[in-house]
Design a protein around this motif. Structure first.
Motif, PDB file in Angstrom:
ATOM      1  N   GLU A 199       0.752 127.535  45.925  1.00 38.04           N
ATOM      2  CA  GLU A 199       1.125 126.711  47.075  1.00 38.04           C
ATOM      3  C   GLU A 199       2.156 127.459  47.889  1.00 38.04           C
ATOM      4  O   GLU A 199       3.161 127.917  47.337  1.00 38.04           O
ATOM      5  N   ILE A 208       4.924 127.102  50.880  1.00 38.41           N
ATOM      6  CA  ILE A 208       5.670 125.995  51.475  1.00 38.41           C
ATOM      7  C   ILE A 208       6.381 126.455  52.749  1.00 38.41           C
ATOM      8  O   ILE A 208       7.182 127.382  52.701  1.00 38.41           O
ATOM      9  N   ASP A 213       8.384 116.037  50.175  1.00 35.39           N
ATOM     10  CA  ASP A 213       7.013 116.534  50.075  1.00 35.39           C
ATOM     11  C   ASP A 213       6.929 117.733  49.130  1.00 35.39           C
ATOM     12  O   ASP A 213       5.954 117.902  48.412  1.00 35.39           O
ATOM     13  N   ALA A 249       8.875 118.241  46.533  1.00 34.61           N
ATOM     14  CA  ALA A 249       8.970 117.709  45.162  1.00 34.61           C
ATOM     15  C   ALA A 249       7.636 117.123  44.728  1.00 34.61           C
ATOM     16  O   ALA A 249       7.196 117.300  43.591  1.00 34.61           O
ATOM     17  N   TYR A 250       6.976 116.426  45.666  1.00 39.88           N
ATOM     18  CA  TYR A 250       5.674 115.858  45.355  1.00 39.88           C
ATOM     19  C   TYR A 250       4.692 116.956  44.953  1.00 39.88           C
ATOM     20  O   TYR A 250       3.973 116.829  43.962  1.00 39.88           O
ATOM     21  N   ALA A 251       4.660 118.062  45.733  1.00 39.65           N
ATOM     22  CA  ALA A 251       3.731 119.160  45.442  1.00 39.65           C
ATOM     23  C   ALA A 251       4.011 119.759  44.062  1.00 39.65           C
ATOM     24  O   ALA A 251       3.084 120.046  43.304  1.00 39.65           O
ATOM     25  N   PHE A 252       5.286 119.948  43.724  1.00 40.19           N
ATOM     26  CA  PHE A 252       5.615 120.504  42.399  1.00 40.19           C
ATOM     27  C   PHE A 252       5.091 119.597  41.288  1.00 40.19           C
ATOM     28  O   PHE A 252       4.544 120.062  40.296  1.00 40.19           O
ATOM     29  N   ASN A 253       5.273 118.294  41.461  1.00 43.37           N
ATOM     30  CA  ASN A 253       4.834 117.356  40.436  1.00 43.37           C
ATOM     31  C   ASN A 253       3.307 117.260  40.399  1.00 43.37           C
ATOM     32  O   ASN A 253       2.702 117.265  39.329  1.00 43.37           O
ATOM     33  N   GLN A 254       2.683 117.220  41.561  1.00 44.36           N
ATOM     34  CA  GLN A 254       1.233 117.049  41.637  1.00 44.36           C
ATOM     35  C   GLN A 254       0.511 118.275  41.080  1.00 44.36           C
ATOM     36  O   GLN A 254      -0.449 118.140  40.339  1.00 44.36           O
ATOM     37  N   TYR A 255       0.973 119.475  41.428  1.00 38.20           N
ATOM     38  CA  TYR A 255       0.239 120.694  41.049  1.00 38.20           C
ATOM     39  C   TYR A 255       0.897 121.431  39.887  1.00 38.20           C
ATOM     40  O   TYR A 255       0.534 122.561  39.594  1.00 38.20           O
ATOM     41  N   HIS A 256       1.885 120.818  39.242  1.00 41.77           N
ATOM     42  CA  HIS A 256       2.555 121.418  38.084  1.00 41.77           C
ATOM     43  C   HIS A 256       3.053 122.829  38.408  1.00 41.77           C
ATOM     44  O   HIS A 256       2.843 123.769  37.643  1.00 41.77           O
ATOM     45  N   ALA A 273      13.249 121.117  42.485  1.00 40.51           N
ATOM     46  CA  ALA A 273      12.279 120.105  42.895  1.00 40.51           C
ATOM     47  C   ALA A 273      12.439 118.840  42.060  1.00 40.51           C
ATOM     48  O   ALA A 273      12.326 117.723  42.556  1.00 40.51           O
TER      49      ALA A 273
END
Lengths: 462, 462
Positions: free
Chosen positions: B222, B224, B232, B234-241, B263
């Motif tokens: 990803e 950024i 957003d 933080a969301y990406a880190f959590n969503q895509y590990h 994040a």
């Protein structure tokens, strides 16, 4: 941008990472016309987490058709990313060979996560298809309690004797053929396999070969017992900025490693649970749930609320005569109760958060209680003054203004006290304060609000 | 266990990681008798995050004395870990040389975090004491908007040309003398310094020297933009590990790296904000705040609530005559309003969470609205039946039972509709739905509840 667009096509900054509605429409169209090739092409650039999100957002019929059309191209990661409520449904849709293949691709900690929620026969069927070494790892993890560090950890650990130097460690790593996909530290162990320190890979790369590993260990080192609650593990990762931490069994021997991405997922679940519980929503509730399931899940909390509302009504019925004489009481009484409920909710939310983040302890409990009571008193006086004026202007009665003002102060002080005391007491009793505090606090503020206002009115006005 | 006990002495499993009250008492005693040596010994084993927590839990006077007694042993990390509301207070207490020394120890992203909230003269004073290279890095980060990826990132990046092989990368790393403290991936860049992929350190260590870096890149990648909102990210880190992700400027050139620990901290803040805002508590509110500050922070929300409560009272006052005739109406009317408020809060909390986790989108919005309305109708019918019986038994009036039953169905349907529609509408308007939905929804359910119940009663009973 090109790489990010691979994952979320047409993402704009204002809606970064939201699933694109047009992409979903194209996917559903491919399912409608049963064009498998097109479906595969559309899903190819998507991350498994995004495919899982999409499956949660479409309806059950489309979901079934999509999964069936995917067939043996179904990726096991999607199962891991899927909400637990939908996993069983999707696993039933998959043909058993495809399911077996999908599960075999997963890491042992993800398989553990999948199996936890399944019924025994399904669990046994999946365990059977795993390779021997994986099955043993999964079965051992399942011996730890649910929601424990032992369930969360990966069993693949990279370790080295504490007396090695950098050169020995690098040679060892470069000769090992089964290194885990993701690892960020080498765990140093003593001769009894107890972890004593960890060395970051970056530090290892940057040090000369003759440097001792014990001279370049990380400052922060947390050892996690396998039986520790996963919420506490997530707290430790966040508090101490850990990237990975060793997990030990009851003999303090290294049995696994937890990495921050798993801890982050737990932290997010814990927060989700707190938010939903504070609003009286079952934490298993999902936006993809059916109407009947949702109705059933919401019912108990509403039933509890009905009970407390009836209790408040019983208090009101004690003062029927006063209300019949001065009907303005019926008009004004919800204001006192509502203000108390809101002030109480403010205090209890702050308390629930402070308990969750370990910021409310024996050291500051009494100071926090005193603070909440004083805040209640000060805001009580402020709103008492406002309401006295409103009461006077609206109903032209100074006595009514005085009564509502006095009731306001009483109820806001009680709200502050109950808002802290109730969650703290529930926590001490081992009940999650997020779960039950709300009902207790608003019951107290409703009952006290109606009683104080109508009781004072009865004494002063009649 | 021995290492963990170093950080949290006497931690028990049931209270893992909570600050030990006796340890705090010993520390405060050392402050009382001004025994600096003992204070240093007691603080030595504690992590900076735990010392910051302790400073938040003791009172302002003890805090000042402790910081003064610590003197030049004050660790800059403590400032980073401290709640923003207390940072300024502690920074004022520190003598300027100690503060300068403490700040110089910090990483550039932590200095940015410290400076953001300071007034200009203080900011300039701190920038002055930094080394030239650090100051430039900090000043550049400050050119990005607050709460953006640019503020969150570290500027120290480990990068390599995309055509290198493993041997070249390892030799380069081992010859660099300024590698960052923490890094987990090597970012591959094209000749224009645009990031094209990343290679995990573990993968690098495990591969033969002649393997091309481009053949061992991570699957998930990803990029950024530096201006992206930190929530957003933080969301990406959590969503895509993700463990680390490259940050690019407007020319898509690599300018920094964000790591998962930062994040995770943002994710936790976002959740904290949602929970507090849903309860009408200012998200800057802290348990260590003074009584006056807390009173001021809580006042506005209570004032808004007073306005809506008065609105509901105005509705009641329309029906004064009916209440005077049938005083049971005053007794029963809070039940209808309260049930509507609770059902509405359930729906809105689910909606606010689903918006935050990107699970409520154009693809499922209408299905979700329909579901909430149906759930409201079903639970409405269930509680209508219960209340009809209660009304009949309590007041012996079948008409009253029918009226409250009908009002219950109406209000619970409206609650389900308002609970979804209001947060979605606020989100579309760019207002945080967590902030304002609660007031709107309960205003709607109060007004509709009183109006439906008293209006129907007026029509049927009089």
């Amino acid at each position: 941008m090109s790489d990010q667009t691979e994952i979320v096509p047409e993402a704009e900054d204002e809606d970064a990472y939201a699933l694109d509605q047009r992409a979903v429409a194209r996917i559903l169209y491919a399912v409608d016309i049963e064009d498998r090739q097109q479906l595969l092409e559309l899903l190819e650039p998507l991350h498994a987490a995004d495919i899982a999100d999409m499956l949660e957002q479409i309806n059950a019929f489309d979901r079934m058709r999509l999964v069936k059309l995917l067939g043996d191209e179904f990726d096991g990661e999607i199962l891991s990313e899927l909400d637990e409520t939908l996993r069983e449904e999707v696993m039933r849709t998959l043909n058993p060979q495809v399911l077996a293949e999908a599960v075999r691709e997963l890491d042992s900690d993800d398989v553990v996560d999948l199996l936890e929620d399944l019924a025994e026969p399904q669990k046994a069927a999946i365990l059977e298809v795993l390779e021997d070494s994986d099955r043993v790892a999964v079965e051992q993890s399942l011996t730890y309690p649910e929601y424990s560090a032992g369930r969360l950890m990966q069993r693949e650990v990279v370790m080295a004797p504490e007396h090695w130097n950098v050169g020995e460690a690098i040679d060892y790593l470069r000769n090992r053929h089964d290194l885990p996909e993701q690892f960020y530290h080498i765990m140093l162990v003593d001769p009894k396999l107890r972890p004593v320190a960890k060395v970051a890979l970056g530090k290892l790369m940057a040090s000369r070969r003759e440097v001792l590993l014990s001279d370049i260990t990380s400052d922060t080192f947390e050892v996690i017992p396998a039986t520790r609650y996963e919420g506490d593990v997530a707290y430790a990762f966040n508090q101490y900025h850990l990237i990975s931490a060793p997990v030990v069994d009851e003999n303090e021997r290294l049995v696994g490693v937890i990495t921050i991405d798993d801890a982050m997922a737990v932290l997010e679940e814990e927060n989700e649970e707190d938010i939903l519980r504070l609003a009286g929503v079952d934490e298993e509730s999902r936006i993809s749930d059916t109407v009947l399931n949702t109705t059933r899940r919401r019912f108990p909390w509403l039933a509890v609320n009905l009970g407390t509302a009836v209790l408040a009504s019983l208090v009101i019925s004690l003062f029927e005569e006063a209300i019949q004489t001065v009907v303005a009481l019926a008009v004004l009484m919800p204001i006192v109760a509502s203000m108390g409920g809101n002030a109480g909710t403010q205090s209890l939310t702050v308390a629930v958060r402070a308990i969750a983040t370990r910021d409310l302890t024996g050291s500051n409990l009494f100071r926090v209680i005193r603070r909440e009571v004083l805040v209640g008193a000060l805001n009580g006086v402020a709103f008492a003054a406002i309401m006295a004026v409103v009461g006077l202007i609206w109903f032209g009665s100074p006595q009514l203004g005085a009564v509502i003002a006095a009731a306001m102060v009483i109820n806001l002080v009680v709200a502050g006290l109950a808002g802290i005391a109730i969650p703290v007491a529930l926590d001490k009793l081992g009940v999650d304060p997020a779960l039950a505090s709300g009902t207790f606090v608003t019951t107290v503020t409703d009952v006290v609000g109606f009683f104080a206002f109508l009781g004072l009115a009865g004494a002063v006005l009649l």
